[in-house]
Write a protein that holds these residues in place. Structure first.
Motif, mmCIF file in Angstrom:
data_model
loop_
_atom_site.group_PDB
_atom_site.id
_atom_site.type_symbol
_atom_site.label_atom_id
_atom_site.label_comp_id
_atom_site.label_asym_id
_atom_site.label_seq_id
_atom_site.Cartn_x
_atom_site.Cartn_y
_atom_site.Cartn_z
ATOM 1 N N THR A 1 0.827 -1.203 0.000
ATOM 2 C CA THR A 1 0.000 0.000 0.000
ATOM 3 C C THR A 1 0.861 1.253 0.000
ATOM 4 O OG1 THR A 1 -1.853 -1.079 1.123
ATOM 5 C CG2 THR A 1 -1.690 1.305 1.351
ATOM 6 N N ILE A 2 1.871 1.283 0.862
ATOM 7 C CA ILE A 2 2.741 2.452 0.951
ATOM 8 C C ILE A 2 3.498 2.661 -0.351
ATOM 9 C CG2 ILE A 2 4.796 3.359 2.126
ATOM 10 C CD1 ILE A 2 3.710 1.930 4.677
ATOM 11 N N VAL A 3 4.018 1.579 -0.915
ATOM 12 C CA VAL A 3 4.791 1.675 -2.156
ATOM 13 C C VAL A 3 3.944 2.264 -3.280
ATOM 14 C CG1 VAL A 3 5.926 0.312 -3.956
ATOM 15 C CG2 VAL A 3 6.412 -0.144 -1.547
ATOM 16 N N GLN A 4 2.667 1.907 -3.311
ATOM 17 C CA GLN A 4 1.801 2.427 -4.359
ATOM 18 C C GLN A 4 1.327 3.851 -4.064
ATOM 19 O OE1 GLN A 4 -1.134 -0.299 -6.279
ATOM 20 N NE2 GLN A 4 -0.606 -1.715 -4.637
ATOM 21 N N LEU A 5 0.985 4.115 -2.794
ATOM 22 C CA LEU A 5 0.341 5.383 -2.470
ATOM 23 C C LEU A 5 1.283 6.571 -2.439
ATOM 24 C CD1 LEU A 5 -2.331 4.670 0.298
ATOM 25 C CD2 LEU A 5 -2.687 5.897 -1.844
ATOM 26 N N VAL A 6 2.486 6.383 -1.912
ATOM 27 C CA VAL A 6 3.366 7.534 -1.732
ATOM 28 C C VAL A 6 3.625 8.268 -3.050
ATOM 29 C CG1 VAL A 6 5.734 8.206 -1.146
ATOM 30 C CG2 VAL A 6 4.406 6.799 0.434
ATOM 31 N N PRO A 7 3.970 7.579 -4.150
ATOM 32 C CA PRO A 7 4.168 8.321 -5.408
ATOM 33 C C PRO A 7 2.895 9.022 -5.885
ATOM 34 C CG PRO A 7 5.186 6.157 -5.536
ATOM 35 C CD PRO A 7 4.342 6.157 -4.298
ATOM 36 N N GLU A 8 1.739 8.395 -5.651
ATOM 37 C CA GLU A 8 0.480 9.023 -6.065
ATOM 38 C C GLU A 8 0.189 10.259 -5.225
ATOM 39 O OE1 GLU A 8 -2.752 9.739 -8.355
ATOM 40 O OE2 GLU A 8 -1.356 8.074 -8.695
ATOM 41 N N GLN A 9 0.358 10.162 -3.905
ATOM 42 C CA GLN A 9 0.134 11.321 -3.048
ATOM 43 C C GLN A 9 1.142 12.427 -3.332
ATOM 44 O OE1 GLN A 9 -0.121 8.697 0.695
ATOM 45 N NE2 GLN A 9 -1.421 10.429 1.227
ATOM 46 N N ALA A 10 2.345 12.026 -3.727
ATOM 47 C CA ALA A 10 3.394 13.012 -3.986
ATOM 48 C C ALA A 10 3.075 13.908 -5.176
ATOM 49 C CB ALA A 10 4.724 12.303 -4.219
ATOM 50 N N LYS A 11 2.094 13.521 -5.982
ATOM 51 C CA LYS A 11 1.688 14.364 -7.103
ATOM 52 C C LYS A 11 1.048 15.669 -6.629
ATOM 53 C CE LYS A 11 0.852 10.443 -10.229
ATOM 54 N NZ LYS A 11 -0.185 9.678 -10.983
ATOM 55 N N SER A 12 0.525 15.677 -5.375
ATOM 56 C CA SER A 12 -0.186 16.866 -4.915
ATOM 57 C C SER A 12 0.306 17.412 -3.580
ATOM 58 C CB SER A 12 -1.691 16.570 -4.813
ATOM 59 O OG SER A 12 -1.928 15.482 -3.948
ATOM 60 N N LEU A 13 1.212 16.697 -2.884
ATOM 61 C CA LEU A 13 1.757 17.229 -1.639
ATOM 62 C C LEU A 13 3.129 16.609 -1.372
ATOM 63 C CD1 LEU A 13 1.394 14.728 0.569
ATOM 64 C CD2 LEU A 13 -0.884 15.644 0.811
ATOM 65 N N GLY A 14 3.883 17.246 -0.496
ATOM 66 C CA GLY A 14 5.192 16.731 -0.146
ATOM 67 C C GLY A 14 5.080 15.586 0.840
ATOM 68 N N ILE A 15 5.553 14.411 0.461
ATOM 69 C CA ILE A 15 5.447 13.232 1.306
ATOM 70 C C ILE A 15 6.705 12.388 1.159
ATOM 71 C CG2 ILE A 15 4.152 11.998 -0.511
ATOM 72 C CD1 ILE A 15 2.708 10.446 1.722
ATOM 73 N N LEU A 16 7.151 11.815 2.277
ATOM 74 C CA LEU A 16 8.290 10.913 2.283
ATOM 75 C C LEU A 16 7.912 9.632 3.003
ATOM 76 C CD1 LEU A 16 11.247 13.268 3.330
ATOM 77 C CD2 LEU A 16 10.658 12.513 1.018
ATOM 78 N N ALA A 17 8.414 8.516 2.507
ATOM 79 C CA ALA A 17 8.334 7.265 3.252
ATOM 80 C C ALA A 17 9.509 7.219 4.227
ATOM 81 C CB ALA A 17 8.380 6.079 2.293
ATOM 82 N N ALA A 18 9.424 6.298 5.182
ATOM 83 C CA ALA A 18 10.512 6.139 6.143
ATOM 84 C C ALA A 18 10.560 4.693 6.594
ATOM 85 C CB ALA A 18 10.313 7.059 7.350
ATOM 86 N N GLY A 19 11.782 4.120 6.641
ATOM 87 C CA GLY A 19 11.913 2.767 7.126
ATOM 88 C C GLY A 19 12.630 1.860 6.154
ATOM 89 N N ARG B 1 9.086 23.442 11.637
ATOM 90 C CA ARG B 1 7.778 23.384 10.993
ATOM 91 C C ARG B 1 7.942 23.443 9.473
ATOM 92 N NH1 ARG B 1 3.845 24.144 14.809
ATOM 93 N NH2 ARG B 1 4.610 25.010 16.786
ATOM 94 N N PRO B 2 7.009 22.826 8.741
ATOM 95 C CA PRO B 2 7.081 22.933 7.273
ATOM 96 C C PRO B 2 6.783 24.358 6.833
ATOM 97 C CG PRO B 2 5.046 21.848 7.950
ATOM 98 C CD PRO B 2 5.875 22.006 9.188
ATOM 99 N N ALA B 3 7.060 24.633 5.590
ATOM 100 C CA ALA B 3 6.991 26.007 5.092
ATOM 101 C C ALA B 3 5.598 26.610 5.166
ATOM 102 C CB ALA B 3 7.515 26.049 3.651
ATOM 103 N N ASN B 4 4.561 25.827 4.815
ATOM 104 C CA ASN B 4 3.234 26.428 4.652
ATOM 105 C C ASN B 4 2.148 25.810 5.520
ATOM 106 O OD1 ASN B 4 4.062 28.242 2.499
ATOM 107 N ND2 ASN B 4 4.252 26.406 1.221
ATOM 108 N N LYS B 5 2.525 24.974 6.492
ATOM 109 C CA LYS B 5 1.546 24.351 7.367
ATOM 110 C C LYS B 5 2.016 24.439 8.811
ATOM 111 C CE LYS B 5 -1.094 22.825 3.975
ATOM 112 N NZ LYS B 5 -2.438 23.402 3.723
ATOM 113 N N PRO B 6 1.089 24.377 9.764
ATOM 114 C CA PRO B 6 1.499 24.491 11.172
ATOM 115 C C PRO B 6 2.172 23.227 11.717
ATOM 116 C CG PRO B 6 -0.868 24.146 11.016
ATOM 117 C CD PRO B 6 -0.368 24.351 9.617
#
Length: 352
Positions: A27-45, A66-71
């Motif tokens: 699930t993570i392998v598939q989702l992270v690249p898809e989510q990365a199309k619209s937000l900054g996301i990294l896997a870990a582990g 803190r990230p640049a544009n979110k609390p």
């Protein structure tokens, strides 16, 4: 961190703290690249493919920034072993994080897991059935499939030949961990009963048996040898390019005795393969009369009775293969799952 993924732009961390391949890892392998199309996301582990953007261990202290544009950033856990570090990072080390947990279980969680879940900021259930076992507010987000990766074969015989399988024999498959819970023995026993009556078919079992289940696999191999079918019922091991093996199939069987969600029938359907599946997990929501057949869990006779008509009816299989691929495209695209998860994050950020 690389310059391509500066941490100030990363809004979500998706930890995967289990090295062995599993449904959660997939699930993570598939989702992270898809989510990365619209937000900054990294896997870990550990145990993740090289192409995934990852958080390096030495960059963990930077999560205090803190990230640049979110609390705050979001730590999206899918196992106990990932929830607990998130709690430590947020509550002990006081990092600006909010915690999300995805629950795939369709049984009541242990007291420890309930304690962990109670400390999450948002909870996702992968099915309505699973959500019924949660004691906290939650959002149901069913899994999706990477339709670019899982798609029908243009030539199944050629797909089989590319895998060193007999291209002239149709193939029925059972993919996943080799263990009693997954019903691998039910599949083997069904094939031992059915294949002698259907000489144009071969059976494939893809997946690995962990050390504690090695004896279970040896017993199954012994049954196959005793039946004289070792050339037609094959254990082909674990594969990260499992999509190639789906495209070699004409029928998929998911005989699980228990399942939290279960991606395999969806992956098969997206590959244009009808499925015979046990009535567990979300299989009843996925496998319809147009795309396959449902059977009671643990019922070998029902499983054999459901599989056999497919082995002799090319027209029925072809019609169901088309319907299966269409349903996967319409109802279970990965982009839909990613968008619904991202909406959960957005609600957390809106609350501040």
């Amino acid at each position: 961190m690389s310059e391509k993924h500066p941490l100030r732009d990363i809004l979500v961390i998706a930890p995967n703290f289990k090295r062995r391949l599993s449904g959660v890892t997939s699930t993570i392998v598939q989702l992270v690249p898809e989510q990365a199309k619209s937000l900054g996301i990294l896997a870990a582990g550990p145990g993740l493919p090289a192409h995934l953007p990852k958080l390096r261990l030495r960059d963990v202290p930077k999560l205090w920034q803190r990230p640049a544009n979110k609390p705050f950033r979001i730590w999206h856990a899918r196992r106990n072993v990932e929830m607990l570090p998130g709690i430590v990072l947020r509550d002990v080390l006081r990092m600006p994080l909010r915690l999300v947990f995805t629950s795939a279980s369709q049984r009541r969680h242990t007291a420890y897991t309930r304690w962990l879940i109670g400390r999450m900021d948002a909870v996702i259930a992968t099915s309505t059935r699973g959500g019924a076992y949660l004691d906290v507010p939650h959002t149901v987000v069913t899994h999706g499939i990477d339709l670019g990766r899982f798609h029908p074969s243009a030539d199944r015989a050629a797909s089989r030949q590319a895998l060193d399988l007999d291209p002239n024999m149709r193939a029925v498959g059972c993919f996943g961990r080799v263990r009693h819970q997954k019903g691998t023995d039910l599949f083997v026993d069904a094939m031992i009963a059915l294949l002698p009556r259907h000489p144009g078919w071969q059976a494939l079992i893809a997946g690995r048996a962990t050390a504690e289940h090695a004896g279970f696999e040896r017993e199954l191999r012994g049954r196959i040898t005793a039946a004289g079918l070792e050339d037609r019922i094959r254990f082909v091991g674990e594969h990260r390019d499992i999509e190639r093996w789906y495209r070699a199939l004409d029928l998929f069987v998911a005989p699980q005795r228990w399942e939290g969600f279960g991606l395999t029938p969806l992956e098969a359907m997206a590959s244009g393969v009808p499925a015979v599946a046990a009535d567990v997990g979300v299989f009843p929501d996925v496998v319809t009369a147009e795309t396959g057949t449902l059977v009671p869990r643990g019922d070998l006779d029902a499983l054999k009775a459901a599989i056999e008509p497919y082995l002799g009816d090319d027209d029925r299989r072809a019609a169901m293969a088309t319907a299966a691929a269409q349903k996967a495209r319409q109802d279970f695209p990965l982009a839909r799952e990613a968008a619904e998860i991202n909406a959960v994050y957005a609600r957390l950020w809106a609350r501040g």
